[in-house]
Design a protein around this motif. Structure first.
Motif, PDB file in Angstrom:
ATOM      1  N   UNK A  11       1.004  -1.111   0.039  1.00  0.00           N
ATOM      2  CA  UNK A  11      -0.275   0.207  -0.221  1.00  0.00           C
ATOM      3  C   UNK A  11       0.758   1.350   0.429  1.00  0.00           C
ATOM      4  N   UNK A  12       0.724   2.269  -0.549  1.00  0.00           N
ATOM      5  CA  UNK A  12       1.198   3.300  -0.908  1.00  0.00           C
ATOM      6  C   UNK A  12       0.179   4.329  -0.966  1.00  0.00           C
ATOM      7  N   UNK A  13       0.438   5.355   0.321  1.00  0.00           N
ATOM      8  CA  UNK A  13      -1.128   5.619   0.560  1.00  0.00           C
ATOM      9  C   UNK A  13      -2.246   5.557   0.427  1.00  0.00           C
ATOM     10  N   UNK A  14      -3.035   5.792  -0.494  1.00  0.00           N
ATOM     11  CA  UNK A  14      -4.207   5.040  -0.875  1.00  0.00           C
ATOM     12  C   UNK A  14      -3.955   4.194  -2.226  1.00  0.00           C
ATOM     13  N   UNK A  15      -2.901   3.860  -2.798  1.00  0.00           N
ATOM     14  CA  UNK A  15      -2.646   3.213  -3.867  1.00  0.00           C
ATOM     15  C   UNK A  15      -2.227   1.713  -3.138  1.00  0.00           C
ATOM     16  N   UNK A  16      -3.004   0.887  -4.174  1.00  0.00           N
ATOM     17  CA  UNK A  16      -2.900  -0.708  -3.461  1.00  0.00           C
ATOM     18  C   UNK A  16      -1.734  -0.976  -5.127  1.00  0.00           C
ATOM     19  N   UNK A  17      -0.391  -1.310  -4.618  1.00  0.00           N
ATOM     20  CA  UNK A  17       0.588  -2.173  -5.646  1.00  0.00           C
ATOM     21  C   UNK A  17       0.396  -3.911  -6.005  1.00  0.00           C
ATOM     22  N   UNK A  18      -0.084  -4.255  -6.905  1.00  0.00           N
ATOM     23  CA  UNK A  18      -0.055  -5.649  -7.328  1.00  0.00           C
ATOM     24  C   UNK A  18       0.955  -5.771  -8.161  1.00  0.00           C
ATOM     25  N   UNK A  19       2.523  -6.699  -7.609  1.00  0.00           N
ATOM     26  CA  UNK A  19       3.002  -7.397  -9.137  1.00  0.00           C
ATOM     27  C   UNK A  19       3.163  -8.813  -8.835  1.00  0.00           C
ATOM     28  N   UNK A  20       2.799  -9.066 -10.005  1.00  0.00           N
ATOM     29  CA  UNK A  20       3.506 -10.605 -10.800  1.00  0.00           C
ATOM     30  C   UNK A  20       4.676 -11.176  -9.864  1.00  0.00           C
ATOM     31  N   UNK A  21       4.573 -11.907  -8.908  1.00  0.00           N
ATOM     32  CA  UNK A  21       6.448 -12.095  -9.148  1.00  0.00           C
ATOM     33  C   UNK A  21       6.920 -13.536  -9.359  1.00  0.00           C
ATOM     34  N   UNK A  22       6.578 -14.015 -10.571  1.00  0.00           N
ATOM     35  CA  UNK A  22       7.389 -15.107 -11.492  1.00  0.00           C
ATOM     36  C   UNK A  22       8.108 -14.711 -12.435  1.00  0.00           C
ATOM     37  N   UNK A  23       8.729 -13.603 -12.329  1.00  0.00           N
ATOM     38  CA  UNK A  23       9.867 -13.583 -12.895  1.00  0.00           C
ATOM     39  C   UNK A  23      10.754 -14.872 -14.289  1.00  0.00           C
ATOM     40  N   UNK A  24      10.618 -15.687 -13.220  1.00  0.00           N
ATOM     41  CA  UNK A  24      11.636 -16.585 -14.240  1.00  0.00           C
ATOM     42  C   UNK A  24      10.535 -17.581 -15.389  1.00  0.00           C
ATOM     43  N   UNK A  25       9.570 -17.221 -15.012  1.00  0.00           N
ATOM     44  CA  UNK A  25       8.477 -17.561 -15.621  1.00  0.00           C
ATOM     45  C   UNK A  25       8.318 -16.875 -16.459  1.00  0.00           C
ATOM     46  N   UNK A  26       8.430 -15.477 -16.509  1.00  0.00           N
ATOM     47  CA  UNK A  26       7.664 -14.506 -17.344  1.00  0.00           C
ATOM     48  C   UNK A  26       6.560 -13.636 -16.424  1.00  0.00           C
ATOM     49  N   UNK A  28       4.142 -15.892 -15.714  1.00  0.00           N
ATOM     50  CA  UNK A  28       3.189 -16.762 -15.668  1.00  0.00           C
ATOM     51  C   UNK A  28       2.004 -17.271 -15.175  1.00  0.00           C
ATOM     52  N   UNK A  29       0.414 -17.232 -15.320  1.00  0.00           N
ATOM     53  CA  UNK A  29      -0.108 -17.656 -14.197  1.00  0.00           C
ATOM     54  C   UNK A  29      -0.872 -18.189 -14.450  1.00  0.00           C
ATOM     55  N   UNK A  30      -0.470 -19.309 -13.088  1.00  0.00           N
ATOM     56  CA  UNK A  30      -0.599 -20.024 -12.645  1.00  0.00           C
ATOM     57  C   UNK A  30      -2.020 -19.899 -11.978  1.00  0.00           C
ATOM     58  N   UNK A  31      -2.256 -21.213 -11.981  1.00  0.00           N
ATOM     59  CA  UNK A  31      -3.981 -21.488 -10.456  1.00  0.00           C
ATOM     60  C   UNK A  31      -3.020 -20.733  -8.617  1.00  0.00           C
ATOM     61  N   UNK A  32      -1.311 -20.217  -9.061  1.00  0.00           N
ATOM     62  CA  UNK A  32      -1.821 -20.194  -7.881  1.00  0.00           C
ATOM     63  C   UNK A  32      -1.627 -18.817  -7.749  1.00  0.00           C
ATOM     64  N   UNK A  33      -1.146 -18.264  -8.775  1.00  0.00           N
ATOM     65  CA  UNK A  33      -1.556 -16.419  -8.826  1.00  0.00           C
ATOM     66  C   UNK A  33      -2.811 -16.443  -9.596  1.00  0.00           C
ATOM     67  N   UNK A  34      -3.777 -16.627 -10.185  1.00  0.00           N
ATOM     68  CA  UNK A  34      -4.838 -17.214  -9.958  1.00  0.00           C
ATOM     69  C   UNK A  34      -5.613 -16.276  -8.433  1.00  0.00           C
ATOM     70  N   UNK A  35      -5.501 -17.740  -7.702  1.00  0.00           N
ATOM     71  CA  UNK A  35      -6.251 -17.740  -6.513  1.00  0.00           C
ATOM     72  C   UNK A  35      -5.565 -16.192  -5.205  1.00  0.00           C
ATOM     73  N   UNK A  36      -4.225 -15.993  -5.388  1.00  0.00           N
ATOM     74  CA  UNK A  36      -3.261 -15.379  -4.634  1.00  0.00           C
ATOM     75  C   UNK A  36      -3.709 -13.297  -5.582  1.00  0.00           C
ATOM     76  N   UNK A  37      -4.792 -13.677  -7.115  1.00  0.00           N
ATOM     77  CA  UNK A  37      -4.744 -12.039  -7.134  1.00  0.00           C
ATOM     78  C   UNK A  37      -6.659 -11.727  -7.063  1.00  0.00           C
ATOM     79  N   UNK A  38      -6.569 -13.212  -6.513  1.00  0.00           N
ATOM     80  CA  UNK A  38      -8.474 -12.636  -6.153  1.00  0.00           C
ATOM     81  C   UNK A  38      -8.336 -12.294  -4.771  1.00  0.00           C
TER      82      UNK A  38
END
Ligand code: CO8
Length: 261
Positions: A11-26, A28-38
């Protein structure tokens, strides 16, 4: 803040920053990413102190290079169907997230990555960004909205060409085509996205949600229905304390103080 395995949130003030963080697989959107993003988007929506969000990818190479091909390769078709695979993205990230959010696209946004970016209210792209729906090369097709949202964003001819050839569109073409709101140098991407998010976060919060709802309604309704929907929402906003404050602040030449009601 909860700890996630595949994404970072801050959280940066009133702005939430969400960063996809699997750079080793560029990213890629796995099921875990999906659940965590939700979960991260639900937390953003539920937190009254947070008024805009930015979604980006870690590293300089990719926002997200698509759904995780390695995870999907051996998955039986019955599982895709029985789990209604990919349905939860739209219900949680688009429908349940009523507050504004921006995709800051740094590099590849391919397949599910392009589709995820298109779920945002708008996209700010770095000059090295590349968009594409290359699923055809894997023997499949877009599964998270690419055939629908891309067509609405850039028109049938370009969307069809991209889906049928799998070619990538660079950031300049994406901006010309209306897929992205703005293109900026990679080094400035997060600063520009944050500045834009802070501008939105400084707006009356209920009016921000209503503006988002109105524009999104243009995708779902006929012109007549949409115009009626717009008028009714406008009329509701005129009853808010923020409308009284906003107009008084204009007349008194000062900044408004918002209550979100
Ligand atoms: N899924 C899993 N891993 C990936 C993905 C992905 N989508 N994209 C890249 N990676 C991995 C690579 O396998 C590689 O891993 P490793 O080092 O272990 O070999 C690592 O990320 C780096 O990638 P590259 O070495 O390939 O990097 P390059 O710079 O050479 O190429 C590209 C970059 C052009 C982006 C290339 O990685 C690429 O083409 N990626 C795949 C893009 C794609 O096809 N996306 C669409 C995926 S499908 C989808 O999103 C919709 C659902 C379709 C259903 C399919 C059911 C079977």
């Amino acid at each position: 803040m909860p700890q996630y395995e595949t994404i970072l949130t801050e959280q940066n003030g009133a702005v939430t920053v969400i960063t996809l963080n699997r750079p080793q697989s560029l990213n890629a959107l796995s099921s875990v990413v999906l659940e965590e993003l939700i979960s991260a988007f639900a937390a953003y929506q539920a937190d009254d102190s947070q008024l805009c969000a930015v979604l980006t990818g870690s590293g300089e190479k990719a926002f997200a290079a698509g759904a995780d091909i390695k995870e999907m390769a051996d998955k039986p078709a019955a599982d895709f169907y029985n789990q209604d695979f990919f349905s939860r993205w739209t219900s949680h990230l688009v429908k349940a997230t009523r507050k504004p959010w921006i995709a800051a696209v740094n590099g590849f946004a391919l397949g599910g990555g392009c589709e995820l970016a298109m779920m945002a209210d708008f996209i700010i792209a770095s000059e090295n960004a590349k968009f594409g729906q290359p699923e055809i090369k894997l023997g499949v097709a877009p599964g998270m909205g690419g055939s629908q949202r891309l067509t609405r964003a850039i028109g049938k001819s370009k969307a069809m060409e991209m889906c049928l050839t799998g070619r990538m569109m660079d950031a300049a073409e994406a901006e010309r085509s209306g897929l992205v709101a703005r293109t900026v140098p990679l080094a400035d991407l997060m600063a520009e996205a944050m500045k834009t998010a802070e501008t939105i976060a400084a707006m009356p919060p209920m009016a921000a949600m209503v503006n988002k709802e109105m524009v999104n309604a243009a995708y779902e309704m006929t012109l007549d229905q949409g115009l009626l929907h717009e008028r009714r929402l406008f009329q509701i906003l005129t009853a808010t304390e923020d409308k009284a404050e906003g107009m008084a602040a204009f007349i008194e030449k000062r900044d408004g103080k918002w209550k979100g009601r």
